[in-house]
Design a protein around this motif. Structure first.
Motif, PDB file in Angstrom:
ATOM      1  N   GLY A   6       1.161  -1.312   0.293  1.00 18.90           N
ATOM      2  CA  GLY A   6       0.405  -0.065  -0.554  1.00 18.90           C
ATOM      3  C   GLY A   6       1.284   0.978   0.182  1.00 18.90           C
ATOM      4  N   ILE A   7       0.803   2.013   0.748  1.00 16.80           N
ATOM      5  CA  ILE A   7       1.627   3.306   1.086  1.00 16.80           C
ATOM      6  C   ILE A   7       1.883   3.299   1.949  1.00 16.80           C
ATOM      7  CG2 ILE A   7       1.116   6.393   1.169  1.00 16.80           C
ATOM      8  CD1 ILE A   7      -1.458   5.838  -0.997  1.00 16.80           C
ATOM      9  N   TYR A   8       2.999   4.039   2.107  1.00 11.12           N
ATOM     10  CA  TYR A   8       3.672   3.607   3.533  1.00 11.12           C
ATOM     11  C   TYR A   8       4.370   5.633   3.848  1.00 11.12           C
ATOM     12  CZ  TYR A   8       5.088  -1.348   2.820  1.00 11.12           C
ATOM     13  OH  TYR A   8       4.776  -2.390   2.812  1.00 11.12           O
ATOM     14  N   SER A   9       4.513   5.732   5.404  1.00 10.46           N
ATOM     15  CA  SER A   9       5.046   6.808   5.377  1.00 10.46           C
ATOM     16  C   SER A   9       6.440   7.711   5.214  1.00 10.46           C
ATOM     17  CB  SER A   9       4.691   6.582   6.907  1.00 10.46           C
ATOM     18  OG  SER A   9       5.930   6.001   7.065  1.00 10.46           O
ATOM     19  N   SER A  10       6.994   6.612   4.907  1.00 12.75           N
ATOM     20  CA  SER A  10       8.097   6.757   3.677  1.00 12.75           C
ATOM     21  C   SER A  10       8.912   5.656   3.151  1.00 12.75           C
ATOM     22  CB  SER A  10       9.307   7.471   4.940  1.00 12.75           C
ATOM     23  OG  SER A  10       9.188   6.539   5.756  1.00 12.75           O
ATOM     24  N   ASN A  11       9.874   5.568   2.137  1.00 12.22           N
ATOM     25  CA  ASN A  11      10.324   4.945   1.276  1.00 12.22           C
ATOM     26  C   ASN A  11      10.990   3.181   1.368  1.00 12.22           C
ATOM     27  OD1 ASN A  11      11.213   3.233  -0.245  1.00 12.22           O
ATOM     28  ND2 ASN A  11      11.985   4.816  -1.717  1.00 12.22           N
ATOM     29  N   PRO A  12       9.747   2.941   2.261  1.00 15.12           N
ATOM     30  CA  PRO A  12      10.040   1.107   2.386  1.00 15.12           C
ATOM     31  C   PRO A  12      11.566   0.952   2.704  1.00 15.12           C
ATOM     32  CG  PRO A  12       8.354   0.781   1.333  1.00 15.12           C
ATOM     33  CD  PRO A  12       8.321   2.404   1.224  1.00 15.12           C
ATOM     34  N   LYS A  13      11.846   0.656   0.976  1.00 13.86           N
ATOM     35  CA  LYS A  13      13.281   0.568   0.648  1.00 13.86           C
ATOM     36  C   LYS A  13      14.060   1.702   1.191  1.00 13.86           C
ATOM     37  CE  LYS A  13      11.210  -1.720  -2.952  1.00 13.86           C
ATOM     38  NZ  LYS A  13       9.674  -1.817  -3.074  1.00 13.86           N
ATOM     39  N   ALA A  62      -6.644  15.115   2.794  1.00 14.85           N
ATOM     40  CA  ALA A  62      -5.538  16.470   3.510  1.00 14.85           C
ATOM     41  C   ALA A  62      -4.409  15.511   3.752  1.00 14.85           C
ATOM     42  CB  ALA A  62      -5.961  16.623   4.157  1.00 14.85           C
ATOM     43  N   GLU A  63      -4.246  14.100   4.257  1.00 10.30           N
ATOM     44  CA  GLU A  63      -3.270  13.236   4.265  1.00 10.30           C
ATOM     45  C   GLU A  63      -2.493  12.973   3.148  1.00 10.30           C
ATOM     46  OE1 GLU A  63      -4.685  11.318   8.730  1.00 10.30           O
ATOM     47  OE2 GLU A  63      -4.817  10.525   6.977  1.00 10.30           O
ATOM     48  N   LEU A  64      -3.261  12.973   2.298  1.00  8.38           N
ATOM     49  CA  LEU A  64      -2.389  12.085   1.287  1.00  8.38           C
ATOM     50  C   LEU A  64      -1.996  12.932   0.488  1.00  8.38           C
ATOM     51  CD1 LEU A  64      -2.519  10.104  -1.589  1.00  8.38           C
ATOM     52  CD2 LEU A  64      -4.411  11.150  -1.931  1.00  8.38           C
ATOM     53  N   LYS A  65      -2.094  14.812   0.424  1.00  5.70           N
ATOM     54  CA  LYS A  65      -1.371  16.120  -0.097  1.00  5.70           C
ATOM     55  C   LYS A  65      -0.446  15.919   0.570  1.00  5.70           C
ATOM     56  CE  LYS A  65      -5.270  18.188  -2.171  1.00  5.70           C
ATOM     57  NZ  LYS A  65      -6.409  19.212  -1.496  1.00  5.70           N
ATOM     58  N   GLY A  66      -0.223  15.885   1.783  1.00  5.12           N
ATOM     59  CA  GLY A  66       0.973  16.080   2.369  1.00  5.12           C
ATOM     60  C   GLY A  66       1.863  15.214   2.128  1.00  5.12           C
ATOM     61  N   LEU A  67       1.596  13.831   2.131  1.00  5.39           N
ATOM     62  CA  LEU A  67       2.866  12.905   1.229  1.00  5.39           C
ATOM     63  C   LEU A  67       3.360  13.065   0.458  1.00  5.39           C
ATOM     64  CD1 LEU A  67       0.929   9.015   2.285  1.00  5.39           C
ATOM     65  CD2 LEU A  67       2.847  10.790   3.198  1.00  5.39           C
ATOM     66  N   SER A  68       2.055  14.107  -0.993  1.00  5.07           N
ATOM     67  CA  SER A  68       2.511  14.162  -2.179  1.00  5.07           C
ATOM     68  C   SER A  68       3.822  15.155  -2.220  1.00  5.07           C
ATOM     69  CB  SER A  68       1.207  14.614  -2.954  1.00  5.07           C
ATOM     70  OG  SER A  68       0.974  16.058  -2.881  1.00  5.07           O
ATOM     71  N   THR A  69       4.227  15.964  -1.475  1.00  5.52           N
ATOM     72  CA  THR A  69       4.727  17.089  -1.296  1.00  5.52           C
ATOM     73  C   THR A  69       6.060  16.020  -1.769  1.00  5.52           C
ATOM     74  OG1 THR A  69       5.464  16.697   1.549  1.00  5.52           O
ATOM     75  CG2 THR A  69       3.979  18.276  -0.456  1.00  5.52           C
ATOM     76  N   SER A  70       6.002  14.675  -1.306  1.00  6.48           N
ATOM     77  CA  SER A  70       7.872  13.778  -1.513  1.00  6.48           C
ATOM     78  C   SER A  70       7.864  13.066  -2.106  1.00  6.48           C
ATOM     79  CB  SER A  70       8.575  13.732   0.067  1.00  6.48           C
ATOM     80  OG  SER A  70       7.086  13.170   0.560  1.00  6.48           O
ATOM     81  N   ALA A  71       6.053  12.907  -3.137  1.00  2.48           N
ATOM     82  CA  ALA A  71       5.790  11.758  -2.999  1.00  2.48           C
ATOM     83  C   ALA A  71       6.890   9.837  -4.349  1.00  2.48           C
ATOM     84  CB  ALA A  71       4.622  12.069  -5.037  1.00  2.48           C
ATOM     85  N   ASP A  72       7.855  11.135  -4.517  1.00  6.38           N
ATOM     86  CA  ASP A  72       8.895   9.944  -5.422  1.00  6.38           C
ATOM     87  C   ASP A  72       9.773   9.956  -4.295  1.00  6.38           C
ATOM     88  OD1 ASP A  72       7.869  11.226  -7.977  1.00  6.38           O
ATOM     89  OD2 ASP A  72       9.714  12.479  -8.122  1.00  6.38           O
ATOM     90  N   ALA A  73       9.745   9.386  -3.094  1.00  7.66           N
ATOM     91  CA  ALA A  73       9.963   8.861  -2.052  1.00  7.66           C
ATOM     92  C   ALA A  73       9.621   7.806  -1.764  1.00  7.66           C
ATOM     93  CB  ALA A  73      10.619   9.991  -0.424  1.00  7.66           C
ATOM     94  N   HIS A  74       8.298   8.178  -2.634  1.00  7.14           N
ATOM     95  CA  HIS A  74       7.107   6.409  -1.297  1.00  7.14           C
ATOM     96  C   HIS A  74       6.773   5.036  -2.468  1.00  7.14           C
ATOM     97  CE1 HIS A  74       5.237   8.789   2.072  1.00  7.14           C
ATOM     98  NE2 HIS A  74       5.363  10.000   1.250  1.00  7.14           N
ATOM     99  N   ALA A  75       6.343   4.743  -2.160  1.00  6.79           N
ATOM    100  CA  ALA A  75       6.207   3.069  -2.295  1.00  6.79           C
ATOM    101  C   ALA A  75       5.941   2.793  -3.575  1.00  6.79           C
ATOM    102  CB  ALA A  75       5.736   2.055  -1.607  1.00  6.79           C
TER     103      ALA A  75
END
Ligand code: IPE
Length: 260
Positions: A173-180, A194-207
């Protein structure tokens, strides 16, 4: 009705050209059949489409003659993957019928200008399972470009207002940060827009091993704004797809539709 997008990195080996993961696809088809819900299926291009599309720079639109050959090659390859998906669905008792985007979708500078929703409607009315896929398409400004499965899931969600949109990916799924790269990364069970938007600022770091999570987050934001829930789950564990389709709890991330 459910809209399910099978990611190209789940049903193909993205590193090896034209490698179909038949067993994974068969297991997913079994889950879909067992859940017995009305669905529209969308699948990605994986190592069938991305390799030639990149080689011929098709997403940038027309700039030289040899791209016409590239367009044709890419289309043939995604169609080939589509036939394999269709066969797997048929073998698992799903009355699947293929709807090729290149003949029903028109884009203008990557944005949708027209789509023949009536084809989907008619097939659904007749109890078929429409199957569409990431494809090369005509583009008013660029001559041609790529219509991704994620774009299709957004426009079909907007039109059909499904109960849920399910993204079958190769992560849980989606992680709080890049699990790799981050051992403390936590799988997010449920998040709001709203929480998803917070994540999208550093989207490339996500899984997402495809690196496509940034674009996917934008797609999910758009689906959430329609008030529709999106679920992301691991396609290598097919019982999870089954459970989500029948409304049981399972390991996944749910992004709630924005209700305001
Ligand atoms: C890409 O579709 C289509 C082409 C490259 C022609 P997607 O973007 O939906 O494919 P995946 O899921 O990333 O493989």
């Amino acid at each position: 009705m459910y809209l399910i997008k099978l990611g190209g990195s789940v049903i193909t080996d993205k590193k090896k050209e034209c490698t179909f993961k038949k067993q994974v696809m068969d297991n997913l088809a079994k889950s879909i059949n067992k859940a017995n819900k009305q669905t529209i299926l969308i699948h990605g291009a994986g190592s069938f489409g991305h390799i030639p599309a990149k080689k011929y720079k098709l997403n940038a639109g027309y700039n030289k003659q040899e791209q016409l050959h590239g367009f044709s090659v890419t289309h043939e390859m995604v169609q080939r993957l589509n036939s394999l998906v269709l066969k797997s669905l048929q073998d698992n008792n799903i009355p699947a019928v293929s709807i090729s985007p290149h003949s029903i979708v028109k884009l203008n500078d990557h944005k949708l200008v027209s789509m023949s929703y009536d084809v989907f409607e008619e097939y659904l009315k007749n109890k078929f399972t429409p199957v569409t896929f990431g494809d090369v398409v005509l583009d008013k400004k660029l001559s041609f470009s790529i219509c991704s499965g994620d774009l299709l899931s957004m426009v079909l969600a907007k039109h059909f207002k499904p109960e849920k949109v399910v993204f079958v990916i190769d992560e849980d799924g989606i992680y709080s940060s890049n699990p790799k790269t981050d051992k403390n990364a936590k799988l997010l069970k449920s998040i709001t827009l709203a929480e998803l938007k917070g994540l999208s600022t550093s989207a490339d770091a996500h899984a997402d091993v495809t690196g496509g999570m940034g674009g996917k987050i934008e797609t999910i934001e758009n689906i959430s704004k329609l008030g529709i829930d999106t679920v992301l789950l691991n396609g290598n564990k097919p019982d999870r797809l089954y459970k989500v389709l029948i409304g049981e709890d399972t390991k996944s991330t749910i992004v709630y539709g924005d209700k305001k």
